[in-house]
Design a protein around this motif. Structure first.
Motif: not given
Length: 114
Positions: A2-3, A39-41, A59-60, A66-67
């Motif tokens: 998911s993106v 998550q793309v900012r 942020v994966a 784990r991130q």
């Protein structure tokens, strides 16, 4: 995978959204066994030394909770996105090699009986 894309007005640019989704698809194809949420900012910022820049933060979140966080800032949004995804691929590859090394070491210990 998911993106989620957030940020200022740059996050609404269809060209940038397509670029991000294309990078996410190639990332999924390179590691189909690994489930991750992305998550793309994207945000514009002003640095007094370097002027206006575009910051891309990835942020994966991996399946093992784990991130991985990657931040890049460049003059052009396309360059920031490309560099951030390249850094994310490198970090994922290193993490995969490290986890394979630990699994291989555990199997070697079991094989020798020690």
């Amino acid at each position: 995978m998911s993106v989620r894309i957030t940020g200022d007005m740059l996050a609404l640019d269809r060209k940038l959204v397509r670029r991000i989704n294309r990078h996410a698809d190639t990332l999924t194809q390179s590691a189909p066994d690994q489930q991750l949420d992305l998550q793309v900012r994207i945000a514009e910022e002003f640095d007094q030394l370097r002027g206006h820049r575009v910051r891309c933060e990835l942020v994966a979140t991996l399946s093992a909770k784990r991130q991985i966080v990657v931040r890049e800032a460049h003059k052009k949004a396309e360059d920031a996105i490309d560099t951030a995804f390249t850094g994310l691929k490198t970090k994922l590859r290193r993490m995969r090699i490290r986890s394979l090394g630990k699994a291989g070491a555990a199997e070697a210990l079991r094989a020798t009986g020690t």
